[in-house]
Design an enzyme around this catalytic site. Structure first.
Site, PDB file in Angstrom:
ATOM      1  N   CYS A 153       8.709   0.376  38.900  1.00 55.44           N
ATOM      2  CA  CYS A 153       9.546  -0.283  39.901  1.00 55.44           C
ATOM      3  C   CYS A 153       9.195  -1.761  40.074  1.00 55.44           C
ATOM      4  CB  CYS A 153       9.464   0.461  41.227  1.00 55.44           C
ATOM      5  SG  CYS A 153       7.787   0.816  41.801  1.00 55.44           S
ATOM      6  N   PHE A 154       7.922  -2.070  40.293  1.00 53.95           N
ATOM      7  CA  PHE A 154       7.519  -3.473  40.404  1.00 53.95           C
ATOM      8  C   PHE A 154       7.856  -4.259  39.133  1.00 53.95           C
ATOM      9  CE2 PHE A 154       4.273  -2.111  43.741  1.00 53.95           C
ATOM     10  CZ  PHE A 154       4.870  -2.798  44.776  1.00 53.95           C
TER      11      PHE A 154
END
Length: 344
Positions: free
Chosen positions: A148-149
């Site tokens: 996600c990051f």
């Protein structure tokens, strides 16, 4: 009709896959695998589904499973034990965990604390940031879905590095995530009393997404890149906001940089570049596969700030996995994903 299975069926990633794939015209969910809940009805764990899906939880038997594609929505150190046999049997895999993201097994062992997959299997995996993917149905067997990051960060930095506009030693990533990024399992830092009305930095210098970000950026730029990455936990359920600071290596106006981002992403349906002076908020992408990007240039100091938001469970996980599936099989890229954000 594409027959698919989902492993890790009782987690947040799996339930998002189910929600989105139920809107997809080209697939049928044949299996939902959960070792801990095998034999149970899904609606016992997720009552909101009721009669929307009639597939019970079952245990994955790699010798008996019969489908075209399997999503692994599991924690790390799970998928690598099953995937070699599955691809040997001709079943393609999209892995949402981190087991196949890092090409260097020593980095996996350092950051994940587990024994890596065999190098021969790692070499078969395609790391696929969907907007810049090179996957194809003829040769791709394993898709390593980005974290996600990294998704938020790499979509932000790709145009800058591709056009050689930044000092490669100046990248600072300040990112915030909602609690669902930690998954559904219990841990002290995500208890209500610990997380509510609290705001904390965590895993400085040790977060497993750091080498993933550096691996992609280094490959893109053709040189070794290191970043300063600081993740933070904020008391909201879902969403990521990344604020990225870079030093520009040439004079460029905010307007010119903004036009470059628009041109770069003009044919990418899920990346939305905001107007000059407008910066996105996490709620403006909630429940959607969009990545919204805002751009600021400090022309006096020759620095740029990129503000990016995604829903960590959709664009940062299950939505991008489906987007990758669509690209792999030649479906419309937005099939099953053409959903407006939930607002407010």
């Amino acid at each position: 009709m594409l027959e698919i299975g989902i492993v890790g069926g009782s987690g947040y990633g799996a339930i998002e896959l189910i929600r989105l794939l139920k809107q997809h015209k080209e697939v049928n969910i044949k299996y939902v695998f959960s070792h801990s809940k095998s034999g149970e009805d899904i609606k016992e764990t997720f009552p909101h589904l009721q009669d929307n899906i009639n597939v019970p939880f079952s245990s994955l038997d790699v010798d008996k499973v019969d489908c075209d594609l399997i999503f692994f929505a599991t924690p790390s150190n799970v998928s690598k034990h099953f995937i070699p046999k599955l691809i040997e049997r001709g079943i393609k895999v999209i892995d949402l965990s981190g087991d196949f993201r890092l090409k260097d097994p020593a980095l996996y062992e350092k950051y994940y604390g587990e024994k890596p997959a065999e190098q021969s299997i790692l070499d078969k995996a395609n790391y696929s940031l969907a907007e810049w993917s090179d996957i194809n149905n003829d040769s791709t067997k394993i898709i390593a879905n980005p974290g996600c990051f990294p998704t938020a960060t790499l979509l932000s930095l790709h145009p800058l590095l591709k056009n050689n506009l930044i000092n490669k030693e100046s990248i600072i990533i300040d990112a915030k995530t909602g609690i669902s990024g930690a998954g559904r399992s219990l841990s002290q830092n995500v208890h209500y009393g610990e997380a509510n009305e609290n705001f904390s930095a965590y895993k400085l210098g040790t977060h497993k997404h750091t080498p993933e970000i550096e691996q992609y950026l280094s490959k893109l730029s053709g040189s070794d890149i290191k970043v300063m990455f600081t993740p933070h936990l904020v008391p909201m359920t879902r969403g990521i906001l990344a604020t990225i600071y870079v030093d520009l290596n040439e004079q460029i106006s905010e307007e010119a940089l903004h036009k470059m981002y628009i041109k770069t992403y003009q044919n990418k349906p899920f990346v939305r570049i905001r107007k000059i002076g407008e910066f996105p908020k996490t709620k403006e992408v909630l429940g959607s596969n969009f990545c919204d990007i805002g751009i600021y240039v400090d022309e006096e100091r020759n620095k740029a700030v990129i503000v990016t938001v995604i829903d960590n469970l959709v664009k940062g996980a299950s939505g991008q996995a489906i987007q990758n599936m669509n690209i792999l099989y030649g479906f419309n890229e937005d099939e099953g994903l053409n959903l407006l954000p939930v607002y407010p």
